[in-house]
Motif scaffolding. Structure first.
Motif, PDB file in Angstrom:
ATOM      1  N   ILE A 188       0.874  -1.229   0.127  1.00  0.00           N
ATOM      2  CA  ILE A 188       0.087  -0.087   0.004  1.00  0.00           C
ATOM      3  C   ILE A 188       0.707   1.386  -0.148  1.00  0.00           C
ATOM      4  O   ILE A 188       1.835   1.253   0.861  1.00  0.00           O
ATOM      5  CB  ILE A 188      -0.928   0.126   1.340  1.00  0.00           C
ATOM      6  N   ALA A 189       0.474   2.035  -0.652  1.00  0.00           N
ATOM      7  CA  ALA A 189       1.357   3.385  -0.896  1.00  0.00           C
ATOM      8  C   ALA A 189       0.476   4.359  -0.318  1.00  0.00           C
ATOM      9  O   ALA A 189      -0.698   4.504  -0.465  1.00  0.00           O
ATOM     10  CB  ALA A 189       1.445   3.953  -2.454  1.00  0.00           C
ATOM     11  N   GLY A 190       1.011   5.313   0.591  1.00  0.00           N
ATOM     12  CA  GLY A 190       0.431   6.322   1.172  1.00  0.00           C
ATOM     13  C   GLY A 190      -0.206   5.803   2.794  1.00  0.00           C
ATOM     14  O   GLY A 190      -1.007   6.570   3.229  1.00  0.00           O
ATOM     15  N   LEU A 191       0.356   4.797   3.149  1.00  0.00           N
ATOM     16  CA  LEU A 191       0.301   4.442   4.612  1.00  0.00           C
ATOM     17  C   LEU A 191       0.499   5.552   5.803  1.00  0.00           C
ATOM     18  O   LEU A 191       1.468   6.392   5.416  1.00  0.00           O
ATOM     19  CB  LEU A 191       0.588   2.970   5.273  1.00  0.00           C
ATOM     20  N   PRO A 192      -0.590   5.708   6.750  1.00  0.00           N
ATOM     21  CA  PRO A 192      -0.077   6.829   7.688  1.00  0.00           C
ATOM     22  C   PRO A 192       1.247   6.901   7.977  1.00  0.00           C
ATOM     23  O   PRO A 192       1.637   5.800   8.647  1.00  0.00           O
ATOM     24  CB  PRO A 192      -1.208   6.762   8.620  1.00  0.00           C
ATOM     25  N   PHE A 236      -3.623  13.023   8.923  1.00  0.00           N
ATOM     26  CA  PHE A 236      -2.385  12.526   8.413  1.00  0.00           C
ATOM     27  C   PHE A 236      -2.367  12.824   6.945  1.00  0.00           C
ATOM     28  O   PHE A 236      -3.372  13.004   6.124  1.00  0.00           O
ATOM     29  CB  PHE A 236      -2.210  10.983   8.807  1.00  0.00           C
ATOM     30  N   HIS A 237      -1.156  12.903   6.396  1.00  0.00           N
ATOM     31  CA  HIS A 237      -0.987  13.302   5.063  1.00  0.00           C
ATOM     32  C   HIS A 237      -1.689  12.217   4.035  1.00  0.00           C
ATOM     33  O   HIS A 237      -1.317  11.020   4.235  1.00  0.00           O
ATOM     34  CB  HIS A 237       0.538  13.482   4.572  1.00  0.00           C
ATOM     35  N   VAL A 238      -2.429  12.799   3.212  1.00  0.00           N
ATOM     36  CA  VAL A 238      -3.187  11.793   2.011  1.00  0.00           C
ATOM     37  C   VAL A 238      -2.682  12.045   0.745  1.00  0.00           C
ATOM     38  O   VAL A 238      -2.711  13.556   0.504  1.00  0.00           O
ATOM     39  CB  VAL A 238      -4.518  12.036   2.180  1.00  0.00           C
ATOM     40  N   PHE A 239      -2.222  11.150  -0.071  1.00  0.00           N
ATOM     41  CA  PHE A 239      -1.372  11.498  -1.313  1.00  0.00           C
ATOM     42  C   PHE A 239      -2.350  12.257  -2.276  1.00  0.00           C
ATOM     43  O   PHE A 239      -3.732  12.261  -2.488  1.00  0.00           O
ATOM     44  CB  PHE A 239      -1.203  10.688  -2.341  1.00  0.00           C
ATOM     45  N   GLU A 243       1.154  13.521  -6.580  1.00  0.00           N
ATOM     46  CA  GLU A 243       2.105  12.535  -5.983  1.00  0.00           C
ATOM     47  C   GLU A 243       2.030  11.223  -6.023  1.00  0.00           C
ATOM     48  O   GLU A 243       3.153  10.511  -6.142  1.00  0.00           O
ATOM     49  CB  GLU A 243       1.819  12.856  -4.349  1.00  0.00           C
ATOM     50  N   TYR A 244       0.842  10.683  -6.227  1.00  0.00           N
ATOM     51  CA  TYR A 244       0.472   9.422  -6.525  1.00  0.00           C
ATOM     52  C   TYR A 244       1.181   8.917  -7.831  1.00  0.00           C
ATOM     53  O   TYR A 244       1.878   7.782  -7.696  1.00  0.00           O
ATOM     54  CB  TYR A 244      -0.909   8.807  -6.280  1.00  0.00           C
ATOM     55  N   ILE A 245       0.739   9.597  -8.628  1.00  0.00           N
ATOM     56  CA  ILE A 245       1.401   9.373 -10.159  1.00  0.00           C
ATOM     57  C   ILE A 245       2.896   9.251 -10.046  1.00  0.00           C
ATOM     58  O   ILE A 245       3.525   8.335 -10.905  1.00  0.00           O
ATOM     59  CB  ILE A 245       0.846  10.422 -11.149  1.00  0.00           C
ATOM     60  N   ASN A 246       3.414  10.077  -9.748  1.00  0.00           N
ATOM     61  CA  ASN A 246       4.989  10.156  -9.425  1.00  0.00           C
ATOM     62  C   ASN A 246       5.543   8.805  -8.807  1.00  0.00           C
ATOM     63  O   ASN A 246       6.446   8.378  -9.269  1.00  0.00           O
ATOM     64  CB  ASN A 246       5.339  11.468  -8.480  1.00  0.00           C
ATOM     65  N   LEU A 247       4.739   8.590  -7.718  1.00  0.00           N
ATOM     66  CA  LEU A 247       5.389   7.673  -6.886  1.00  0.00           C
ATOM     67  C   LEU A 247       5.078   6.222  -7.719  1.00  0.00           C
ATOM     68  O   LEU A 247       6.124   5.409  -7.795  1.00  0.00           O
ATOM     69  CB  LEU A 247       4.430   7.438  -5.598  1.00  0.00           C
ATOM     70  N   LYS A 275     -11.763   9.512   1.158  1.00  0.00           N
ATOM     71  CA  LYS A 275     -10.639  10.125   0.536  1.00  0.00           C
ATOM     72  C   LYS A 275      -9.668   8.916   0.033  1.00  0.00           C
ATOM     73  O   LYS A 275      -9.522   7.868   0.718  1.00  0.00           O
ATOM     74  CB  LYS A 275      -9.737  10.810   1.753  1.00  0.00           C
ATOM     75  N   PRO A 276      -8.852   9.414  -1.024  1.00  0.00           N
ATOM     76  CA  PRO A 276      -8.867  10.395  -1.759  1.00  0.00           C
ATOM     77  C   PRO A 276     -10.017  10.207  -2.946  1.00  0.00           C
ATOM     78  O   PRO A 276      -9.859   9.175  -3.633  1.00  0.00           O
ATOM     79  CB  PRO A 276      -7.386  10.597  -2.398  1.00  0.00           C
ATOM     80  N   LYS A 277     -10.842  11.369  -3.090  1.00  0.00           N
ATOM     81  CA  LYS A 277     -11.881  11.057  -4.085  1.00  0.00           C
ATOM     82  C   LYS A 277     -11.428  11.277  -5.797  1.00  0.00           C
ATOM     83  O   LYS A 277     -12.090  10.654  -6.333  1.00  0.00           O
ATOM     84  CB  LYS A 277     -12.809  12.236  -3.756  1.00  0.00           C
TER      85      LYS A 277
END
Ligand code: SF4
Length: 303
Positions: A188-192, A236-239, A243-247, A275-277
């Motif tokens: 999972i990308a974007g874990l807290p 906490f930060h949500v991509f 950011e997600y595409i770059n990752l 989130k994220p919509k």
């Protein structure tokens, strides 16, 4: 290149193996999960939904054959193919009585349209008896096992209440690998509170252990999940989409070209996703990833 994609992808692999487009039917065998029924905990992984991560699976009140038939009917309405992989998706699909598991897996592979079997489970639910059954199935059909690792970092694993250690994962992973059973590992990308560097540690780890495939999920915050309440409390930060595409583009650049990418985004449910919509527009996200890969002349593993 793998078909029209710059990364090694499941569609390409299945077409190469079976000579035609193959679809998956997602099944719900009515099983539970030790991380939800109290054996390990009652809370489950904090991102897990009421459906046990099987939002698009069949109805557990239907038999396996009925679920397969209903989904094949839907596929046939849209596409000209009726060969499918039976994917046991909801909850933990090796957590149950061995006779029941044998019955449902054989019911699936004996269906005339089923050409393969995918089983989603946890590494702490693969004992000797299960491994023997998987070995038996592996000789009879095109089998793969999906395991939700999510992260290699114990602090994040604790935070998300995964309920098993990396050591436990490795133990089962290598048992499967040594028996030539294909594995697909979920990350999972974007874990807290996990940094991008920490996320890439997990990708590097995947390169090291070399499973057959990987699924990369974006972290979804599902309404009323434990994660949802954590977010409300701690924000906490949500991509962002960018950011997600770059990752993902950077993940593709790093990943060993022999590892088949099964997923680079998700199928969020619009009614329950908080989130994220932006992730609900899956086509746009995939197109943007393709565009960026092309623009930067990236193909899988070229770093
Ligand atoms: S192992 Fe799977 S089904 Fe069980 S709580 Fe975690 S995500 Fe949900």
């Amino acid at each position: 290149m793998w078909g029209d994609k710059r990364y090694n992808n499941l569609n390409y692999e299945l077409k190469k193996t079976f000579g035609k487009k193959i679809y998956k039917v997602s099944l719900n065998a009515g099983l539970s999960c030790p991380n939800r029924d109290g054996k390990i905990s009652y809370g489950g992984c904090i991102f897990c939904s009421e459906e046990g991560s099987g939002e698009h699976a069949g109805n557990k009140l239907d038999t396996i054959t009925e679920q397969i038939n209903k989904q094949i009917k839907l596929i046939k309405n849209k596409h000209n193919s009726d060969s499918v992989i039976a994917y046991f998706q909801s909850f933990t699909n090796t957590y149950g009585n061995i006779n029941y598991l044998r019955k449902i897996f054989y019911e699936a592979i004996n269906h005339k349209n089923v050409i393969g079997l995918a089983i989603a489970t946890r590494p702490d639910c693969i004992n000797k008896e299960i491994l023997d059954l998987l070995n038996e199935l592996n000789k009879k059909t095109f089998l793969w096992i999906e395991i939700g690792l999510q992260t290699i970092h114990e602090k994040t694993a604790k935070l998300i209440n995964r309920g098993y250690s990396l050591h436990s994962f490795e133990n089962s992973f290598y048992k499967l690998k040594n028996n030539n059973i294909k594995t697909v590992i979920h990350i999972i990308a974007g874990l807290p509170y996990e940094t991008k560097e920490e996320y890439f540690d997990s990708i590097e780890y995947i390169n090291k252990i070399k499973p057959w495939g990987i699924k990369i999920h974006l972290l979804y915050i599902i309404k009323n999940s434990s994660l949802y309440y954590l977010y409300l409390k701690e924000k906490f930060h949500v991509f962002s989409e960018k950011e997600y595409i770059n990752l993902i583009v950077n993940s593709i650049k790093i990943l060993d070209k022999n590892i088949i990418i099964h997923r680079i985004t998700g199928d969020g449910d619009k009614d329950t996703l908080f989130k994220p919509k932006w992730s609900l527009n899956k086509r746009r996200v995939l197109n943007e990833i393709q565009k960026k890969l092309k623009l930067e002349n990236i193909i899988q593993g070229n770093l």
